[in-house]
Design an enzyme around this catalytic site. Structure first.
Site, PDB file in Angstrom:
ATOM      1  N   THR A   1       0.786  -1.233   0.000  1.00 10.77           N
ATOM      2  CA  THR A   1       0.000   0.000   0.000  1.00 10.77           C
ATOM      3  C   THR A   1       0.825   1.293   0.000  1.00 10.77           C
ATOM      4  O   THR A   1       1.925   1.317   0.538  1.00 10.77           O
ATOM      5  CB  THR A   1      -0.859  -0.082   1.278  1.00 10.77           C
ATOM      6  OG1 THR A   1      -1.725  -1.189   1.125  1.00 10.77           O
ATOM      7  CG2 THR A   1      -1.632   1.163   1.566  1.00 10.77           C
TER       8      THR A   1
ATOM      9  N   ARG B   1     -13.511  -8.205  -1.699  1.00  9.05           N
ATOM     10  CA  ARG B   1     -13.016  -7.876  -0.353  1.00  9.05           C
ATOM     11  C   ARG B   1     -12.574  -6.407  -0.309  1.00  9.05           C
ATOM     12  O   ARG B   1     -11.916  -5.901  -1.198  1.00  9.05           O
ATOM     13  CB  ARG B   1     -11.838  -8.783  -0.015  1.00  9.05           C
ATOM     14  CG  ARG B   1     -11.160  -8.497   1.346  1.00  9.05           C
ATOM     15  CD  ARG B   1      -9.943  -7.611   1.197  1.00  9.05           C
ATOM     16  NE  ARG B   1      -9.159  -7.532   2.436  1.00  9.05           N
ATOM     17  CZ  ARG B   1      -8.131  -6.711   2.592  1.00  9.05           C
ATOM     18  NH1 ARG B   1      -7.745  -5.910   1.618  1.00  9.05           N
ATOM     19  NH2 ARG B   1      -7.466  -6.666   3.722  1.00  9.05           N
ATOM     20  N   VAL B   2     -12.958  -5.725   0.751  1.00  5.82           N
ATOM     21  CA  VAL B   2     -12.526  -4.330   0.937  1.00  5.82           C
ATOM     22  C   VAL B   2     -11.637  -4.286   2.177  1.00  5.82           C
ATOM     23  O   VAL B   2     -12.000  -4.821   3.222  1.00  5.82           O
ATOM     24  CB  VAL B   2     -13.747  -3.403   1.122  1.00  5.82           C
ATOM     25  CG1 VAL B   2     -13.301  -1.977   1.402  1.00  5.82           C
ATOM     26  CG2 VAL B   2     -14.642  -3.445  -0.114  1.00  5.82           C
ATOM     27  N   GLY B   3     -10.488  -3.657   2.040  1.00  8.39           N
ATOM     28  CA  GLY B   3      -9.567  -3.547   3.180  1.00  8.39           C
ATOM     29  C   GLY B   3      -9.780  -2.255   3.950  1.00  8.39           C
ATOM     30  O   GLY B   3     -10.830  -1.606   3.842  1.00  8.39           O
ATOM     31  N   ASP B   4      -8.787  -1.880   4.731  1.00 11.96           N
ATOM     32  CA  ASP B   4      -8.904  -0.684   5.574  1.00 11.96           C
ATOM     33  C   ASP B   4      -8.670   0.615   4.813  1.00 11.96           C
ATOM     34  O   ASP B   4      -9.139   1.679   5.233  1.00 11.96           O
ATOM     35  CB  ASP B   4      -7.870  -0.757   6.699  1.00 11.96           C
ATOM     36  CG  ASP B   4      -6.450  -0.842   6.140  1.00 11.96           C
ATOM     37  OD1 ASP B   4      -6.154  -1.829   5.442  1.00 11.96           O
ATOM     38  OD2 ASP B   4      -5.649   0.092   6.360  1.00 11.96           O
TER      39      ASP B   4
ATOM     40  N   THR C   1      -0.987   1.127   6.872  1.00 15.15           N
ATOM     41  CA  THR C   1      -0.694   0.002   5.992  1.00 15.15           C
ATOM     42  C   THR C   1      -0.593  -1.246   6.860  1.00 15.15           C
ATOM     43  O   THR C   1      -0.239  -1.150   8.031  1.00 15.15           O
ATOM     44  CB  THR C   1       0.610   0.215   5.203  1.00 15.15           C
ATOM     45  OG1 THR C   1       0.933  -0.994   4.517  1.00 15.15           O
ATOM     46  CG2 THR C   1       1.787   0.578   6.103  1.00 15.15           C
TER      47      THR C   1
ATOM     48  N   GLY D   1      -5.423  -5.392   6.703  1.00 17.92           N
ATOM     49  CA  GLY D   1      -6.599  -4.533   6.744  1.00 17.92           C
ATOM     50  C   GLY D   1      -7.675  -4.938   7.729  1.00 17.92           C
ATOM     51  O   GLY D   1      -8.294  -4.086   8.378  1.00 17.92           O
TER      52      GLY D   1
HETATM   53  N1  ASP Z   1      -3.928  -2.449   4.267  1.00 19.60           N
HETATM   54  C1  ASP Z   1      -4.034  -3.028   2.971  1.00 19.60           C
HETATM   55  C2  ASP Z   1      -5.254  -3.907   2.934  1.00 19.60           C
HETATM   56  O1  ASP Z   1      -5.478  -4.649   3.863  1.00 19.60           O
HETATM   57  C3  ASP Z   1      -2.862  -3.829   2.560  1.00 19.60           C
HETATM   58  C4  ASP Z   1      -1.506  -3.231   2.832  1.00 19.60           C
HETATM   59  O2  ASP Z   1      -1.359  -2.263   3.527  1.00 19.60           O
HETATM   60  O3  ASP Z   1      -0.550  -3.798   2.334  1.00 19.60           O
HETATM   61  O4  ASP Z   1      -5.941  -3.890   1.954  1.00 19.60           O
END
Ligand code: ASP
Length: 329
Positions: free
Chosen positions: A195, A223-226, A246, A249
């Site tokens: 990220t 899927r949705v992350g943070d 990062t 998530g």
């Molecule tokens: N935080 C991101 C997610 O979970 C992934 C990442 O930071 O590498 O989508």
């Protein structure tokens, strides 16, 4: 007499500390993802490529801030450069999901008025961060997903791209490897960098934060992350701080990481460093939530805190300080 000397010495120390901490007129902090890579996992050529791109990002953002540009402009421009680079898991270099597609998430927030915009699960927008900003400024919503977000972005005149643009061989090879293991994990030693994000303070004292990602390799379709969740992956409030996260998530969402840091400052009066340290090194670490944040407070203090082995990060300030760091220091 001794007491008087002591008193004068204390005053001198206090005054010089004050000068050292002189508030920077503007500050930009960027991140290129947390991970478990160590120096030996990164070829000198690739390390050099990261440093060159991040230097360009910091210089571009600083130029905007120097010329009285807004923190939002600096955040968006910084993230766009990283989205256009195949080095990062965002935009061009987005990772593959379980169906072999790229679904990207991004968000941006203005600390001045708590306005925010985000997009999730988008496949065709070249720069998701710009779409997030358009959602904030040109729609009455905060978060748009999938085709709806894409149609909106196209209508707003943003550049679209097809799946061939987002195909990167190194991401495909990594996807094949992760598929065998079923899921990608932030405690996995092969989990490297990901990220991207930026937080900035401009000359008017406004904070902004933004984050953009391709998510996690082999994630479920949809899927949705943070990263597009305001308060989890991104948060900005002029009263406290700007944060871009990062890491894994699901843990970041459940712990509302970015807002938690801001809240600890607002309600408990904690410093940025203490709040970020507690949330990342204590709360998240205890539950095996691998990750980190870049954060900036309203006085220009910087925190770059992570509980993984590395987090690509850097900053630039109006008083001429600039640093790019990849591994644990
Ligand atoms: N935080 C991101 C997610 O979970 C992934 C990442 O930071 O590498 O989508």
């Amino acid at each position: 007499m001794k007491k008087l000397y002591l008193f004068i010495a204390i005053i001198i120390v206090l005054v010089s500390c004050q000068t050292d901490n002189k508030q920077s007129e503007y500050v930009l902090v960027i991140q290129g993802g947390a991970g478990y890579g160590t120096k030996k996992d990164l070829s000198p050529e690739r390390e050099q490529a990261y440093i060159e791109t991040l230097t360009k990002v910091l210089e571009t953002g600083a130029e905007i801030l120097k010329n009285n540009g807004s923190s939002l402009d600096a955040v968006e421009a910084s993230i766009r450069i990283m989205e256009d680079s195949p080095l990062f898991n965002a935009g061009k270099g987005a990772v593959f999901n379980e169906k072999g597609g790229n679904e990207m998430d991004a968000s941006i927030m203005d600390g001045k008025d708590l306005n925010a915009g985000a997009v999730a699960c988008v496949r065709k927008i070249r720069n998701p961060i710009s779409a997030a900003r358009k959602v904030m400024t040109d729609s009455k919503h905060v978060l748009l997903v999938k085709e709806g977000a894409e149609e909106f972005a196209e209508k707003q005149g943003l550049e679209m791209a097809d799946s061939s643009y987002f195909f990167e061989q190194h991401r495909w090879d990594y996807f094949q490897k992760i598929k065998m293991k079923k899921t990608e994990s932030f405690s996995d030693k092969s989990k490297k960098y990901s990220t991207v994000g930026a937080v900035a303070l401009d000359k008017s004292g406004n904070l902004a934060a933004g984050t953009s990602t391709g998510g996690m390799t082999n994630k479920m379709d949809g899927r949705v992350g943070d990263s597009p969740i305001i308060g989890a992956g991104t948060y900005a409030n002029n009263n406290t701080c700007a944060v871009s996260a990062t890491g894994h998530g699901e843990y970041i969402i459940r712990n509302v990481v970015a807002y938690d840091i801001s809240s600890l400052m607002e309600y408990k009066g904690w410093t940025l460093e203490k709040a970020a340290g507690f949330v990342i090194m204590d709360k998240l670490k205890k539950i095996n939530g691998g990750g980190g944040v870049i954060a900036l407070d309203k006085d220009g203090n910087i925190a770059m805190t992570f509980n993984t082995k590395s987090m690509i990060r850097g900053y630039i300030t109006s008083d001429g300080r600039m640093e790019i760091i990849i591994f644990e220091e």
